[in-house]
Design a protein around this motif. Structure first.
Motif, PDB file in Angstrom:
ATOM      1  N   ASP A 627       0.632  -1.352  -0.186  1.00  0.00           N
ATOM      2  CA  ASP A 627      -0.008  -0.549   0.322  1.00  0.00           C
ATOM      3  C   ASP A 627       0.718   1.376  -0.292  1.00  0.00           C
ATOM      4  O   ASP A 627       0.310   2.742  -0.373  1.00  0.00           O
ATOM      5  N   HIS A 628       2.434   0.708   0.911  1.00  0.00           N
ATOM      6  CA  HIS A 628       3.034   2.213   0.709  1.00  0.00           C
ATOM      7  C   HIS A 628       2.205   3.523   1.252  1.00  0.00           C
ATOM      8  O   HIS A 628       2.678   4.924   1.036  1.00  0.00           O
ATOM      9  N   ARG A 629       1.860   2.768   2.768  1.00  0.00           N
ATOM     10  CA  ARG A 629       1.386   4.022   3.231  1.00  0.00           C
ATOM     11  C   ARG A 629       1.544   4.324   4.835  1.00  0.00           C
ATOM     12  O   ARG A 629       2.155   2.843   5.234  1.00  0.00           O
ATOM     13  N   GLY A 630       1.158   5.062   5.533  1.00  0.00           N
ATOM     14  CA  GLY A 630       1.285   4.804   6.753  1.00  0.00           C
ATOM     15  C   GLY A 630       1.210   6.035   7.850  1.00  0.00           C
ATOM     16  O   GLY A 630       3.200   6.580   7.056  1.00  0.00           O
ATOM     17  N   GLY A 631       1.313   6.440   8.948  1.00  0.00           N
ATOM     18  CA  GLY A 631       1.638   7.757   9.047  1.00  0.00           C
ATOM     19  C   GLY A 631       1.043   9.113   8.163  1.00  0.00           C
ATOM     20  O   GLY A 631       0.399   8.697   7.356  1.00  0.00           O
ATOM     21  N   PRO A 710      17.107  16.558   1.097  1.00  0.00           N
ATOM     22  CA  PRO A 710      17.056  14.798   1.594  1.00  0.00           C
ATOM     23  C   PRO A 710      15.025  15.012   1.868  1.00  0.00           C
ATOM     24  O   PRO A 710      14.374  13.859   1.604  1.00  0.00           O
ATOM     25  N   LEU A 711      14.940  16.177   2.972  1.00  0.00           N
ATOM     26  CA  LEU A 711      13.389  15.540   3.369  1.00  0.00           C
ATOM     27  C   LEU A 711      12.382  16.083   2.336  1.00  0.00           C
ATOM     28  O   LEU A 711      11.614  14.875   2.587  1.00  0.00           O
ATOM     29  N   GLY A 712      12.860  16.239   0.898  1.00  0.00           N
ATOM     30  CA  GLY A 712      11.690  16.209  -0.212  1.00  0.00           C
ATOM     31  C   GLY A 712      11.566  14.882  -0.768  1.00  0.00           C
ATOM     32  O   GLY A 712      10.985  14.752  -2.045  1.00  0.00           O
ATOM     33  N   PHE A 713      12.770  14.619  -1.221  1.00  0.00           N
ATOM     34  CA  PHE A 713      13.415  13.248  -2.401  1.00  0.00           C
ATOM     35  C   PHE A 713      12.976  12.511  -0.901  1.00  0.00           C
ATOM     36  O   PHE A 713      12.579  11.400  -2.134  1.00  0.00           O
ATOM     37  N   ALA A 714      13.112  12.070  -0.763  1.00  0.00           N
ATOM     38  CA  ALA A 714      12.025  11.023   0.304  1.00  0.00           C
ATOM     39  C   ALA A 714      10.785  10.487  -0.501  1.00  0.00           C
ATOM     40  O   ALA A 714      10.087   9.267   0.142  1.00  0.00           O
ATOM     41  N   LEU A 715      10.008  11.580  -0.913  1.00  0.00           N
ATOM     42  CA  LEU A 715       8.513  11.407  -1.051  1.00  0.00           C
ATOM     43  C   LEU A 715       8.776  11.563  -2.653  1.00  0.00           C
ATOM     44  O   LEU A 715       7.679  11.389  -2.633  1.00  0.00           O
ATOM     45  N   ASP A 716       9.505  11.473  -3.188  1.00  0.00           N
ATOM     46  CA  ASP A 716       9.259  11.400  -4.472  1.00  0.00           C
ATOM     47  C   ASP A 716       8.547  10.169  -5.515  1.00  0.00           C
ATOM     48  O   ASP A 716       8.296  10.355  -6.251  1.00  0.00           O
ATOM     49  N   ASN A 717       8.593   9.565  -4.774  1.00  0.00           N
ATOM     50  CA  ASN A 717       7.239   8.496  -4.721  1.00  0.00           C
ATOM     51  C   ASN A 717       6.275   8.882  -5.212  1.00  0.00           C
ATOM     52  O   ASN A 717       5.428   7.668  -5.743  1.00  0.00           O
ATOM     53  N   TYR A 718       5.841   9.700  -4.910  1.00  0.00           N
ATOM     54  CA  TYR A 718       4.273   9.854  -5.203  1.00  0.00           C
ATOM     55  C   TYR A 718       4.138  11.812  -5.065  1.00  0.00           C
ATOM     56  O   TYR A 718       4.733  12.439  -5.756  1.00  0.00           O
ATOM     57  N   ASP A 719       3.360  11.815  -6.496  1.00  0.00           N
ATOM     58  CA  ASP A 719       3.333  12.650  -7.598  1.00  0.00           C
ATOM     59  C   ASP A 719       2.493  13.955  -6.771  1.00  0.00           C
ATOM     60  O   ASP A 719       1.792  13.638  -5.666  1.00  0.00           O
ATOM     61  N   ASP A 753      16.652   4.996   1.597  1.00  0.00           N
ATOM     62  CA  ASP A 753      16.418   4.465   0.389  1.00  0.00           C
ATOM     63  C   ASP A 753      14.853   4.269  -0.100  1.00  0.00           C
ATOM     64  O   ASP A 753      14.235   3.415   0.572  1.00  0.00           O
ATOM     65  N   GLY A 754      14.413   5.255  -0.238  1.00  0.00           N
ATOM     66  CA  GLY A 754      12.697   5.260  -0.053  1.00  0.00           C
ATOM     67  C   GLY A 754      11.914   5.911   0.801  1.00  0.00           C
ATOM     68  O   GLY A 754      12.498   5.971   2.050  1.00  0.00           O
ATOM     69  N   PRO A 755      10.651   6.148   1.011  1.00  0.00           N
ATOM     70  CA  PRO A 755       9.873   6.632   2.357  1.00  0.00           C
ATOM     71  C   PRO A 755      10.105   5.722   3.826  1.00  0.00           C
ATOM     72  O   PRO A 755      10.172   6.315   4.693  1.00  0.00           O
ATOM     73  N   GLU A 756       9.863   4.492   3.400  1.00  0.00           N
ATOM     74  CA  GLU A 756       9.957   3.751   4.636  1.00  0.00           C
ATOM     75  C   GLU A 756      11.194   3.866   5.043  1.00  0.00           C
ATOM     76  O   GLU A 756      10.976   3.695   6.513  1.00  0.00           O
ATOM     77  N   ASP A 757      12.623   3.343   4.398  1.00  0.00           N
ATOM     78  CA  ASP A 757      13.666   3.804   5.323  1.00  0.00           C
ATOM     79  C   ASP A 757      13.638   5.403   5.625  1.00  0.00           C
ATOM     80  O   ASP A 757      13.754   5.341   7.000  1.00  0.00           O
ATOM     81  N   PHE A 758      13.129   6.305   5.169  1.00  0.00           N
ATOM     82  CA  PHE A 758      13.492   7.453   5.707  1.00  0.00           C
ATOM     83  C   PHE A 758      12.569   7.708   6.851  1.00  0.00           C
ATOM     84  O   PHE A 758      12.458   8.188   7.824  1.00  0.00           O
ATOM     85  N   LYS A 759      11.005   6.982   6.822  1.00  0.00           N
ATOM     86  CA  LYS A 759      10.782   7.064   7.811  1.00  0.00           C
ATOM     87  C   LYS A 759      11.008   6.315   8.730  1.00  0.00           C
ATOM     88  O   LYS A 759      10.574   6.888  10.098  1.00  0.00           O
ATOM     89  N   GLN A 760      11.266   5.799   9.226  1.00  0.00           N
ATOM     90  CA  GLN A 760      12.017   4.900  10.137  1.00  0.00           C
ATOM     91  C   GLN A 760      13.100   5.767  10.492  1.00  0.00           C
ATOM     92  O   GLN A 760      13.332   5.559  11.448  1.00  0.00           O
ATOM     93  N   LEU A 761      14.197   6.482  10.286  1.00  0.00           N
ATOM     94  CA  LEU A 761      14.397   7.325  10.437  1.00  0.00           C
ATOM     95  C   LEU A 761      13.911   8.354  11.345  1.00  0.00           C
ATOM     96  O   LEU A 761      14.200   9.062  12.282  1.00  0.00           O
ATOM     97  N   MET A 762      13.326   8.695  11.392  1.00  0.00           N
ATOM     98  CA  MET A 762      12.117   9.356  11.639  1.00  0.00           C
ATOM     99  C   MET A 762      11.504   9.742  12.786  1.00  0.00           C
ATOM    100  O   MET A 762      11.796   9.477  13.648  1.00  0.00           O
ATOM    101  N   VAL A 763      11.261   8.014  12.735  1.00  0.00           N
ATOM    102  CA  VAL A 763      10.795   7.485  14.030  1.00  0.00           C
ATOM    103  C   VAL A 763      12.345   7.603  15.263  1.00  0.00           C
ATOM    104  O   VAL A 763      11.872   7.284  16.921  1.00  0.00           O
ATOM    105  N   GLU A 764      13.453   7.290  14.238  1.00  0.00           N
ATOM    106  CA  GLU A 764      14.776   7.390  14.917  1.00  0.00           C
ATOM    107  C   GLU A 764      15.012   7.963  16.148  1.00  0.00           C
ATOM    108  O   GLU A 764      15.397   8.718  17.320  1.00  0.00           O
ATOM    109  N   ASN A 765      13.756   9.521  15.393  1.00  0.00           N
ATOM    110  CA  ASN A 765      14.335  10.908  16.029  1.00  0.00           C
ATOM    111  C   ASN A 765      13.251  11.072  16.599  1.00  0.00           C
ATOM    112  O   ASN A 765      12.123  12.556  16.829  1.00  0.00           O
TER     113      ASN A 765
END
Length: 824
Positions: A627-631, A710-719, A753-765
């Protein structure tokens, strides 16, 4: 009428007199302090900090070169000024984050860094008392339109929509927030509108003639304009009760208002009961019924509908109506057209059932396939029933407590107006304050007015007073740092309910016990369990996340043909209902960063490419990796508000994440930076990310882009409308559409590498997000931006909340019990 105009002028003068007489309360008490820079302070600065700045900072932040638009060589060593203190605090932040000096410059030792940070931090703390002493002894915060409407509803049981065109001006925003005191100023036009609003509200609460509740019913023949004159014919044919109206996609029909023509609807709440069937298309898209009121300039009811042709449902709703109204009923989904060929009503036929050959002309567009499945989302209208105006017993009780009964008695009048002013002003009024309005009532009675009308004029003055539409904190000529119990009651109620305190809260204030921690905690828990908490779970996420910007740039219909108004509303509702669910379950704010669930309706599920939920409303659904969603970050509302209607905007997305989720506001871009041009038709197709690379070669741009992009590139999979993609569509150019690159490196060096990785970095912070979230919560509640002087208090709230895993309701409770909430 003439006398009312004169009295209105008097009340306007009284309102302005209130403001003028108290103008000095806006100014700081006593003489303004002077800020001489101590010789000792300068000497200490020159010894402990200046050599560090000269060696590591001045090369990039001087008069000639101001990287990040930040100049340091002329920053005053003055910590009594909040502006200077904020700038010095930013210096500490950049040093602690490892941004200054940059990694490619000579690095200071840990001891040097510690000495400089400790010196600056100590001076900021020492200057806090001087900065606080500069605050005005009294602060005023005007109610927003939403708060005004809610307060009127809770005070008098009157539904008054201040956002109706022509009533009150839109509230100015600051970073999405619509309740910042410094933004909500007062002008003469505001006073006039408050007077007009108060008169309308009191006339609704206490009309000269009580309107009787009536019921109106309109069936399919009434709104099917080609057949409206054929009722007698249908009755003779025996099909009058079988005639229905087929509403095709995009089809709009009029005459669904209770009474059409010159009839004035008595102001009040009306209940509608709509009987319809809804046939989804073969693809599963349900029809969407929407009733639009021209007078209010908004949809008063809308909902997806799934109901078998012969098993219609009754949808019930309530709305405020007043005066002459006109309405349309629409099927707001994409479809073929509204032409006669498609399905517009024809005077030759009367629709009864899908399989009745006499229902439609043979030349009209086919409705079903061979198996009887609808080819498009269809609505079948049976009837709409209206009832009103409706006054609930609880609303009438609110009104009855204020007007004296029987003959004129000065004591009764004084008592009634005191009761009304005490609730309206959210504090006990003095006798002298009430006497002004009692005198006005006596003058009216002496001129021949009834007790009822004279008292209404006194109440009008109370509602038009700045004591009603301003929240006041502080006492003139008194240096008080904490709220008193009355001020605390208002701050708490407008935070959680966006409205006035209720009787129980005021009783606690009257007893002087509200500021007691045990009492305050009990009140917070009670208020969070009250239905009115829904105002908070709707208003706060809308303002915090800047959801008012959704739809600012309408998507290009050629690029996004499936985008429609209901999808746009569904996007916002997903986000606010997601917040409500986290709050209601006391879940961790971690869910805002990543979750394995979300809230969708059929329209949003279709947009996300997810299976349609079994019912038409919003439902909580489990998510799968596909689904590529969450949060929040992957919700369409967030992704669309950071786009421009034609393409996604990585820089804007990065700025939004930095500001809203991390609490860091980037500097504005230089004025001479060119916008990204469309791809040339004779060049290979290139992603926006590729084009942005040209900006980062400029030194003045690179520093900010390293932190933002980088904060915006992480979401480039979404139009631009939040749909998932692996290739970026480029309208012009040669070759194939390029693949999406959603990888990046954070400012702290961590890669993703992609939004899922990015969200995990956000969770770590999570701790960093927690601080930013509490700052936004405090901005909403305290009606002002947070400053460096609030930093320590915010950290203490975060520390208390971390122990409980940052659970949302608990976090709100910790905030209310904190010194930050209790102080002016």
């Amino acid at each position: 009428m003439k006398r009312f105009v004169i009295c209105t002028i008097v009340l306007a003068m009284m309102a302005s007199f209130d403001l003028t007489a108290k103008a000095d309360e806006f100014r700081p008490a006593g003489p303004q302090p002077v800020d001489p820079q101590s010789v000792d302070l300068i000497a200490s600065f020159q010894h402990s900090v200046l050599p560090f700045l000269e060696q590591h900072c001045f090369d990039c932040h001087n008069a000639d070169e101001q990287e990040g638009e930040f100049r340091l060589d002329n920053l005053a060593v003055d910590f009594d000024s909040i502006g200077n203190a904020q700038l010095w605090d930013e210096v500490i932040g950049r040093i602690n984050a490892g941004e200054m000096p940059p990694p490619d410059h000579p690095q200071p030792t840990a001891a040097e860094l510690e000495r400089v940070v400790d010196w600056i931090g100590g001076r900021i703390k020492e200057g806090e008392r001087a900065r606080m002493s500069k605050r005005a002894s009294v602060a005023f915060y005007r109610l927003s339109r939403e708060e005004y409407s809610n307060t009127i509803q809770d005070l008098l049981g009157v539904q008054y929509d201040a956002s109706v065109p022509g009533r009150m001006s839109a509230d100015p925003e600051w970073k999405g927030f619509q309740r910042i005191g410094s933004q909500l100023s007062l002008s003469p036009s505001h006073v006039e509108k408050y007077l007009a609003a108060a008169r309308s509200i009191l006339d609704t609460a206490y009309p000269d003639k009580v309107a009787k509740t009536r019921t109106w019913t309109k069936d399919a023949i009434d709104i099917d304009w080609p057949n409206r004159g054929r009722r007698a014919e249908f009755k003779e044919l025996g099909i009058e009760d079988q005639v229905r109206t087929l509403i095709w996609p995009g089809h709009r029909l009029s005459y669904v208002e209770p009474v059409h023509g010159s009839y004035d609807m008595p102001p009040g709440i009306y209940r509608g009961k709509l009987k319809v069937s809804g046939l989804p298309s073969k693809e599963g898209r349900p029809p969407h019924v929407a009733i639009y009121c021209q007078q209010l300039d908004r949809m008063i009811f809308e909902q997806d509908v799934i109901a078998a042709e012969k098993e219609p449902v009754v949808l019930e709703f309530k709305t405020y109506l007043e005066g002459k109204v006109k309405m349309t009923i629409n099927n707001e989904v994409a479809g073929p057209s509204n032409s006669p060929m498609s399905g517009r009503p024809s005077g030759q036929y009367a629709f009864t059932t899908l399989d009745n050959p006499d229902s439609r002309a043979p030349w009209q567009r086919k409705m079903t396939d061979e198996d009887g499945n609808a080819l498009y989302p269809f609505l079948i209208f049976d009837s709409i029933q209206w009832e009103g105006p409706i006054v609930e017993p609880s609303e009438q009780r609110k009104r009855d407590r204020f007007l004296p009964l029987g003959e004129f008695d000065i004591k009764d009048v004084h008592q009634s107006l005191t009761r009304f002013a005490g609730l309206a002003w959210r504090r006990p009024p003095s006798d002298s304050e009430v006497d002004r309005y009692v005198d006005l009532v006596q003058a009216e009675i002496a001129s021949g007015e009834t007790v009822r009308d004279a008292c209404k004029l006194g109440m009008l003055g109370i509602l038009a007073s700045q004591n009603f539409y301003y929240l006041r904190e502080g006492t003139a000529n008194e240096d008080r740092s904490n709220l008193d119990d009355w001020e605390l009651a208002s701050r708490l109620s407008y935070f959680l309910w966006s409205s006035m305190p209720d009787v129980e809260l005021l009783r606690a204030a009257y007893a002087g016990k509200l500021s007691d921690p045990a009492t305050l905690k009990a009140q917070v828990q009670r208020m969070m369990s009250d239905p009115k908490i829904g105002r908070f779970t709707d208003a706060f996420p809308r303002q915090w996340l800047q959801l008012g910007s959704v739809g600012t740039f309408p998507p290009d219909q050629n690029l996004y043909p499936e985008y429609d108004p209901w999808l746009e509303k569904s996007m916002v509702l997903e986000t606010t209902l997601f917040f409500k669910n986290v709050f209601g379950g006391n879940q961790s704010i971690r869910e805002f960063l990543d979750s394995d669930w979300t809230i969708v309706n059929p329209r949003l599920a279709s947009h996300y490419g997810m299976p349609a939920p079994p019912e038409t409303g919003f439902q909580k659904v489990a998510l799968t990796p596909d689904d590529h969603r969450g949060g929040l970050l992957t919700q369409a509302s967030i992704l669309s508000l950071t786009s421009d209607g034609t393409r996604h905007r990585p820089v804007h997305r990065g700025i939004w994440v930095s500001e809203v989720m991390l609490g860091n506001t980037p500097n504005p871009p230089p004025a001479n930076i060119d916008a990204i041009e469309p791809n040339p038709v004779d060049q290979p197709r290139a992603t926006i990310r590729m084009k942005l690379a040209a900006h980062t070669v400029h030194a003045q741009c690179a520093a900010c882009h390293r932190k933002i992009d980088p904060l915006g590139f992480a979401l480039d999979n979404y139009d631009a409308v939040g749909s998932w993609r692996t290739e970026e569509y480029v309208q012009h150019g040669t070759g194939k559409n390029p693949s999406v690159d959603a990888s990046g490196v954070m400012p702290n060096g961590k890669s993703f590498d992609g939004p899922e990785d990015f969200k995990q970095l956000m969770v770590e912070n999570l701790d960093g997000f927690g601080l930013a979230f509490i700052e936004k919560l405090a901005t909403f509640a305290l009606r002002r931006p947070m400053t460096v002087d609030d930093r320590e208090a915010v950290r203490s709230i975060a520390l208390a909340s971390k122990a409980d895993g940052y659970r949302l309701r608990s976090l709100v409770e910790n905030f209310v019990l904190s010194d930050l909430f209790l102080k002016r």
